[in-house]
Design an enzyme around this catalytic site. Structure first.
Site, PDB file in Angstrom:
ATOM      1  N   GLU A 167       8.128  -9.926  -7.952  1.00  0.00           N
ATOM      2  CA  GLU A 167       8.349 -10.099  -6.506  1.00  0.00           C
ATOM      3  C   GLU A 167       8.633 -11.549  -6.112  1.00  0.00           C
ATOM      4  O   GLU A 167       9.567 -11.803  -5.339  1.00  0.00           O
ATOM      5  CB  GLU A 167       7.156  -9.536  -5.720  1.00  0.00           C
ATOM      6  CG  GLU A 167       7.143  -8.013  -5.762  1.00  0.00           C
ATOM      7  CD  GLU A 167       5.816  -7.402  -5.374  1.00  0.00           C
ATOM      8  OE1 GLU A 167       4.925  -8.137  -4.919  1.00  0.00           O
ATOM      9  OE2 GLU A 167       5.671  -6.186  -5.538  1.00  0.00           O
ATOM     10  N   LYS A 217      -0.238   1.503  -5.220  1.00  0.00           N
ATOM     11  CA  LYS A 217       0.142   0.337  -6.020  1.00  0.00           C
ATOM     12  C   LYS A 217      -1.086  -0.363  -6.607  1.00  0.00           C
ATOM     13  O   LYS A 217      -0.988  -1.057  -7.606  1.00  0.00           O
ATOM     14  CB  LYS A 217       0.922  -0.606  -5.109  1.00  0.00           C
ATOM     15  CG  LYS A 217       1.572  -1.756  -5.810  1.00  0.00           C
ATOM     16  CD  LYS A 217       2.471  -2.473  -4.843  1.00  0.00           C
ATOM     17  CE  LYS A 217       3.042  -3.733  -5.439  1.00  0.00           C
ATOM     18  NZ  LYS A 217       3.982  -4.380  -4.526  1.00  0.00           N
ATOM     19  N   ASP A 228      11.814  -2.775  -3.186  1.00  0.00           N
ATOM     20  CA  ASP A 228      10.493  -3.408  -3.132  1.00  0.00           C
ATOM     21  C   ASP A 228       9.497  -2.265  -2.928  1.00  0.00           C
ATOM     22  O   ASP A 228       9.383  -1.716  -1.835  1.00  0.00           O
ATOM     23  CB  ASP A 228      10.477  -4.388  -1.945  1.00  0.00           C
ATOM     24  CG  ASP A 228       9.074  -4.892  -1.599  1.00  0.00           C
ATOM     25  OD1 ASP A 228       8.153  -4.672  -2.399  1.00  0.00           O
ATOM     26  OD2 ASP A 228       8.926  -5.507  -0.527  1.00  0.00           O
ATOM     27  N   ASP A 233       2.768 -15.009  -1.747  1.00  0.00           N
ATOM     28  CA  ASP A 233       3.004 -13.606  -1.362  1.00  0.00           C
ATOM     29  C   ASP A 233       1.673 -12.916  -1.078  1.00  0.00           C
ATOM     30  O   ASP A 233       0.934 -12.558  -1.991  1.00  0.00           O
ATOM     31  CB  ASP A 233       3.762 -12.906  -2.503  1.00  0.00           C
ATOM     32  CG  ASP A 233       4.069 -11.440  -2.178  1.00  0.00           C
ATOM     33  OD1 ASP A 233       3.655 -10.965  -1.107  1.00  0.00           O
ATOM     34  OD2 ASP A 233       4.721 -10.789  -3.012  1.00  0.00           O
TER      35      ASP A 233
END
Ligand code: AMP
Length: 734
Positions: free
Chosen positions: A352, A251, A189, A374
């Site tokens: 994800e 990211k 992850d 999320d």
């Protein structure tokens, strides 16, 4: 919780000396203008904020400063142990003392604490590594950077306080060999804030630990003052003292063009320098070098890979890496590239939420519709999945790549600065270090307020105004935090609503809500979810670990005959830009993957030898508001009358949401060459499209034959040489 999230530790020391001279005679070598080295049996990890109060035996104060642990020496029970504290803010008396007392001492001009004589480099350890006593069985993967050559105590390594040294960043050395496709597959992850990896051992998924024993590695990379690249906790440790050379939140930037409105909008929010890369992509300047975001992410992935190798005691060169469901094609390709640079064969890019769903449902033979919510450090995704035993089908997905924990922190910081002004009557004036300290304190308070109802935010000596030091001291209540951030939580609920409505679903149609991402721990999230869905979220998954564990489970299932089946959807439409700046979707959002569709273009002028088509991804009707993926240039067309030449472009999206485009000239069978032009920046393409006359006969945009096609000779299939462009091979380098 990591060490830099702690409140400052008070360190009061009474010295056995009555005068400053006595102290300097014995311990002058330990002190510089930038910091102090203290011997101590109990050391704190780098990054720990400390309020230092050093008094003479008479009780007179010698040094009063806010500081942070910059390095530590010695291992538990070995060698001399101690820590170098770097001063952040000094009270005026201390400053005067250091300025006058240290002026004649050359070593003391350093802007940071130094290792004094007598503490050998063998004792020097940054950071303390509890795993160091167990020698790794596998040689570590290529180090991110060479070891520093100058001994830290060497006087030649000193930087004068007035001219802070800009370290030279080591070059990034990608691994020369292609990763071997053998050995264990780990799940990774790669998070905005933290990264986490997992592996299935004896049928059970487990999280692999960092060197420091944490379950996650901060997704942070830094160039330290000795020119060494550090990753994870040591990098986080220097965030307070060296924010300019500390890269976090990569990211949010990876796979984006520097000129894109998004990057332009947010680049000043980062404390490090964001610069254009070789091909116009957003990149990062560290020291005097530009690093691509792929390289930055690769260094984080290398660290994760190295930890996995140490734990599994065998080489690791295969991984399943997760990305937000809402990532576009550029971003997915960039992550793939980062994996390769880190020496990993990327077996699969996994969304994800799908990973979280696997962590929730794997092996439980469920038959349910769930929503994965999320909310991480930088992004928000909501996805509806239908679980049917081993089949995990995403039916709808949506999100916001710019909504996450960091936005909660920013809202708190804004409030704290307003309070500072109210209390002092002065506008806050602070440098990057001061701002970083406030951000840190804001985040700490936010996390604490998930457990309690109020929290004092105290940042000592945060700034000097008119030569007077000021603290920031505000008590924040959960009620206030809710008032400051409720709109952000409401926005996440709106996205959930949109995602459900896109499939004609209502909140009651969802059987379970799975929360992942650190920010989902905020009690207001639970409250709003419970209200909207009419039921509380499940407690079955760990919000920080679920994604890595799910990736590990998929990795495990890849090797099995009866593995899981994942059916995903396209997160955002992919299509072409039309004259006038409109966007024509070819593949619609939420199309089940893999998907394939064709788009036919014909010439709009007599004897036209070239056609260009610009490809975008996004949900706006305006091409300029979507992400530019690239321009396909089709050359060498037969010269015919307008409309007589037709080219068919096939858009194929794999089950990983990766795009492949092929172009076929279908009127004469002569080969068409196609390249992706890199000449234009995304902004130039968007501007050009917007200027083109919308009434000009459009190159027909349709999946159906263009009107001109009726008069066309039939295609000559035997000779139709397909011109294949792996768009992304080229775009990755755009
Ligand atoms: P992730 O990207 O999933 O690691 O999430 C990191 C984000 O979660 C950061 O913005 C953290 O501040 C936030 N976070 C972590 N723990 C908590 C907590 N207990 N309460 C609120 N936010 C948290």
């Amino acid at each position: 919780m990591t060490h830099s999230n702690q409140a400052p530790i008070g360190l009061a020391v009474k010295l056995p000396f009555a005068t400053p001279e006595e102290f300097l005679a014995k311990y002058g070598a330990n002190l510089t203008r930038g910091g102090i080295y203290l011997r101590s049996r109990t050391v704190k990890p780098p990054g720990t904020p400390i309020t230092l109060d050093l008094k003479l035996s008479t009780g007179a104060r010698l040094i009063y400063a806010s500081a942070v642990v910059h390095f530590v020496t010695g291992q538990q029970g070995q060698g001399v142990s101690g820590m170098g504290l770097r001063f952040l803010t000094l009270d005026p008396e201390t400053k005067r003392f250091l300025d006058t007392a240290l002026a004649p001492l050359p070593h003391a001009q350093s802007a940071e604490p130094l290792l004094p004589q007598g503490v050998g480099p063998a004792d020097y350890a940054v950071p303390p590594q509890p795993t160091a006593s167990a020698p790794p069985v596998v040689p570590p993967v290529a180090p991110a950077a060479p070891e520093p050559s100058a001994a830290p105590s060497s006087p030649t390594a000193l930087a004068p306080a007035a001219t802070p040294m800009v370290p030279t960043a080591p070059a990034f050395e990608p691994l020369k060999e292609e990763p071997k496709r053998e050995g264990p597959i780990i799940g990774i992850d790669l998070g905005t804030t933290n990264s986490c990896s997992g592996y299935v051992r004896n049928g059970k998924p487990e999280v692999l630990h960092s060197r420091e024993g944490h379950n996650t590695v901060p997704s942070i990379l830094a160039l330290n003052t000795r020119g060494k690249m550090v990753v994870g906790h040591p990098a986080k440790g220097q965030m307070l003292t060296n924010p300019r050379q500390t890269v976090y939140g990569a990211k949010r930037l990876v796979g984006r063009a520097y000129d894109s409105p998004i990057v332009q909008h947010i680049k000043d929010r980062f404390h490090y320098e964001i610069a254009p890369g070789d091909s116009g992509e957003a990149a990062v300047k560290l020291g005097n070098r530009i690093f691509s975001l792929q390289q930055i992410s690769a260094l984080i992935l290398r660290e994760v890979r190295e930890l996995a190798q140490n734990q599994l005691q065998q080489p690791v060169s295969r991984a399943v890496i997760t990305v937000p469901a809402y990532y576009n094609d550029n971003q997915r390709q960039a992550v793939r590239e980062a994996g390769q640079l880190a020496g990993l064969y990327v077996e699969r890019i996994l969304n994800e939420p799908t990973a979280a769903a696997l962590a929730y449902g794997y092996g439980r033979k469920l038959n349910q519709r769930i929503l994965v919510y999320d909310l991480g450090g930088g992004t928000f995704d909501a996805s509806v999945l239908e679980l049917n035993d081993t089949v995990y089908e995403v039916v709808s997905t949506g999100g916001d790549t710019f909504l996450g924990g960091i936005d909660f922190d920013n809202a708190i910081v804004e409030h704290l600065l307003e309070e500072f002004q109210k209390q002092t009557g002065k506008a806050f004036q602070g440098d990057r270090v001061a701002m970083q300290r406030i951000h840190d304190a804001a985040e700490r308070a936010k996390c604490a307020l998930s457990e309690r109802s109020d929290m004092r935010v105290h940042v000592a000596f945060v700034t000097m105004i008119d030569n007077k030091p000021y603290d920031l001291d505000v008590t924040l209540t959960r009620k206030k935090l809710i008032a400051l951030t409720e709109r952000l939580v409401d926005r996440t609920i709106e996205v959930c609503d949109e995602v459900l409505k896109a499939k004609g679903l209502a909140p009651k149609d969802v059987q379970e809500v799975v929360l992942v991402g650190g920010q989902s721990r905020f009690p207001l999230v639970h409250e709003k979810i419970t209200k909207f869905f009419g039921k509380p979220p499940t407690k079955n998954v760990h919000p920080d670990e679920a994604v890595a564990l799910g990736a590990a489970l998929l990795a495990h299932s890849l090797g099995q005959v009866e593995g899981v089946t994942l059916i995903d959807v396209l997160p955002m439409a992919i299509g072409v830009g039309l004259p006038g700046g409109r966007f024509k979707p070819v593949l619609e959002r939420n199309a089940a993957l893999p998907a394939s569709k064709t788009y036919t273009l014909s010439t709009s002028r007599d004897n036209q030898a070239e056609l260009e088509v610009s490809i975008f991804q996004g949900d706006s009707e305006r091409a300029g508001e979507n992400e530019y993926l690239g321009t396909l240039k089709l050359a060498g067309l037969p010269r015919r009358s307008r409309g007589e030449v037709q080219v068919t472009i096939t858009f194929e999206v794999s089950n990983e949401s990766l795009l492949k485009v092929t172009a076929r000239e279908s009127s004469t069978g002569r080969e068409v060459s196609s390249t992706f032009t890199t000449r234009d920046t995304p902004e130039a393409v968007k501007a050009r499209l917007a200027q083109e006359n919308p009434t000009e006969p459009p190159a027909p945009a349709s999946q159906a034959p263009a009107p001109a096609a009726a008069a066309m000779p039939p295609p000559l299939p035997a000779k139709m040489a397909g011109v294949v462009g792996w768009l992304k091979g080229l775009f990755g380098r755009r």
